[in-house]
Design an enzyme around this catalytic site. Structure first.
Site, short mmCIF file in Angstrom:
data_model
loop_
_atom_site.label_atom_id
_atom_site.label_comp_id
_atom_site.label_asym_id
_atom_site.label_seq_id
_atom_site.Cartn_x
_atom_site.Cartn_y
_atom_site.Cartn_z
N HIS A 62 0.81 -1.22 0.00
CA HIS A 62 0.00 0.00 0.00
C HIS A 62 0.84 1.27 0.00
O HIS A 62 1.91 1.34 0.61
CB HIS A 62 -1.01 -0.01 1.15
CG HIS A 62 -0.45 0.09 2.54
ND1 HIS A 62 -0.26 1.29 3.18
CD2 HIS A 62 -0.10 -0.87 3.45
CE1 HIS A 62 0.20 1.07 4.40
NE2 HIS A 62 0.31 -0.23 4.59
N ASP A 173 6.06 2.43 6.49
CA ASP A 173 4.81 1.68 6.44
C ASP A 173 3.86 2.46 5.53
O ASP A 173 3.21 3.39 5.97
CB ASP A 173 4.23 1.54 7.85
CG ASP A 173 2.88 0.86 7.89
OD1 ASP A 173 2.46 0.30 6.86
OD2 ASP A 173 2.23 0.91 8.96
N GLU A 205 -5.25 1.35 2.64
CA GLU A 205 -5.06 0.18 3.51
C GLU A 205 -5.20 0.56 4.96
O GLU A 205 -5.78 -0.19 5.76
CB GLU A 205 -3.68 -0.44 3.25
CG GLU A 205 -3.44 -1.78 3.94
CD GLU A 205 -2.91 -1.65 5.38
OE1 GLU A 205 -2.89 -2.67 6.11
OE2 GLU A 205 -2.50 -0.53 5.77
N GLU A 206 -4.67 1.72 5.33
CA GLU A 206 -4.68 2.13 6.74
C GLU A 206 -6.09 2.40 7.26
O GLU A 206 -6.31 2.43 8.46
CB GLU A 206 -3.80 3.37 6.93
CG GLU A 206 -2.32 3.16 6.64
CD GLU A 206 -1.60 2.32 7.67
OE1 GLU A 206 -2.26 1.83 8.62
OE2 GLU A 206 -0.38 2.13 7.54
N ASP A 228 3.77 -6.11 3.53
CA ASP A 228 3.54 -5.06 4.52
C ASP A 228 4.68 -5.10 5.53
O ASP A 228 5.63 -5.88 5.38
CB ASP A 228 2.18 -5.24 5.21
CG ASP A 228 1.52 -3.91 5.57
OD1 ASP A 228 2.24 -3.02 6.08
OD2 ASP A 228 0.30 -3.77 5.36
N HIS A 311 4.32 3.83 12.76
CA HIS A 311 3.44 5.00 12.75
C HIS A 311 4.05 6.20 13.47
O HIS A 311 3.35 6.98 14.12
CB HIS A 311 2.06 4.67 13.32
CG HIS A 311 1.25 3.77 12.45
ND1 HIS A 311 -0.06 3.43 12.73
CD2 HIS A 311 1.55 3.14 11.28
CE1 HIS A 311 -0.52 2.62 11.79
NE2 HIS A 311 0.43 2.43 10.89
#
Length: 348
Positions: A62, A173, A205-206, A228, A311
């Protein structure tokens, strides 16, 4: 391919969930080095296709990133922001950010200092309500340039090189795994394939995997491998929840087709690549979860790149492991051929 250069280009392009157009443009530029068969679908998924015959393998990572959104402009021009898809407010105080208004504006996230807090507040973690985004502009300037709903990202700057091929930066990410796809394409450019491979930079995706759902319907693959990140060890983490930084993570569990797991495992072992089984009892929380039930069922696998500090603006990965993930993906594609249905058959 210069992996660090590609990673730098992608991580300095904004792409908060639901607004991935600019990073898609960067990804398309890198795809063009390997194929002219490139497209973007209605939701923003970005595809590159190689190979002419045989089964279709969908490889997906993603493009979207977690970020923030302006929810209020105070009378003094300070901005109030909220997380989009997973930024923890506890990591934000002192962060440098970029506000994506009518132009990009550098800013910082601040909060009331401990000296001015009420008794006992110094022991509490900051919440989103405690934070302000400070651009240094006057209220009139802010209102002319920024509106409610504008995105805010961690500051757009290239990754930092640490020691031993370790790098730190924002948005690994999952842009690091998009770089895995590019590296796999670079490996495969000199190979004759007996399958079609569709590489997809997915969106959203998130926020629940909506891009993967659209991508599965658009491609209609015979099998799929999502890429991922997973958690690498840090002090205090449980071994069951992490994978060592120097190993490719290969997931097994309810979300994973056993035979696709075997294909990925075989690719890693044939190339003497260090790998580790990552167990997911149920949902993996990745694009593989969204792809699996589509079209009567898509056989899915999942390869993950271990990452520390997920994150945040200082996510940490190993470039060596990134390259090994690409080698595993390339091996899976190279090994696909006329016997693909037999390899996927569960009746044995």
């Amino acid at each position: 391919m210069d992996v660090f250069e590609a990673l730098s280009a992608m991580t300095t392009a904004p792409g908060v969930t639901g607004n991935e157009a600019r990073v898609s443009e960067v990804v398309r530029g890198y795809f063009r080095a390997y194929t002219d068969d490139i497209s973007v679908d209605a939701v923003g998924n970005t595809y590159a296709r190689i190979g002419e015959t045989g089964p279709t393998l969908l490889v997906m990572a993603h493009m979207d990133e977690v970020g923030m959104m302006v929810t209020c402009i105070e009378d003094n021009g300070m901005l109030r922001v909220r997380s989009v898809a997973g930024v923890d407010p506890r990591v934000l105080p002192g962060s440098e950010v970029t506000v994506h208004g009518k132009r990009e504006i550098r800013a910082v996230i601040g909060a009331k200092p401990p000296h001015l807090q009420d008794s006992g507040d110094e022991k509490k973690a900051y919440t989103a309500d405690d934070l302000v985004c400070d651009t240094g502009l006057s209220a009139d300037e802010v209102n002319a340039l920024v509106g409610v709903g504008d995105n805010v990202t961690f500051r757009l700057e290239p990754p930092m090189k640490l020691k031993n091929s370790i790098v730190a930066g924002k948005t690994f990410d999952d842009r690091a795994c998009v770089a895995v796809m590019l590296e796999a394409m670079d490996i495969l450019k000199s190979r004759r394939l007996n399958c079609r491979v569709v590489f997809c930079g997915s969106v959203q995706e998130e926020s629940g995997g909506l891009g993967a759902s659209a991508g599965g319907y658009n491609v209609k693959p015979d099998l799929a491998v999502a890429i991922d990140v997973c958690h690498a060890p840090t002090p205090g983490t449980k071994p069951f929840d992490t994978v060592e930084m120097d190993r490719v993570s290969v997931t097994t569990g309810a979300n994973i087709h056993p035979k696709v797991f075997d294909m990925i495992k075989a690719s890693a072992e044939e190339q003497n690549i260090p790998w580790e089984t990552d167990v997911a009892i149920g949902a993996t929380g990745t694009d593989a979860w969204s792809l699996q039930p589509l079209l009567g069922g898509i056989p899915c696998g999942l390869i993950s790149l271990p990452l520390r500090y997920m994150h945040t603006s200082v996510e940490v990965i190993s470039l060596d492991t990134l390259r090994n993930c690409a080698k595993v993906i390339a091996g899976v594609a190279a090994n696909l051929g006329a016997d693909w249905e037999e390899k996927l058959c569960l009746d044995d």
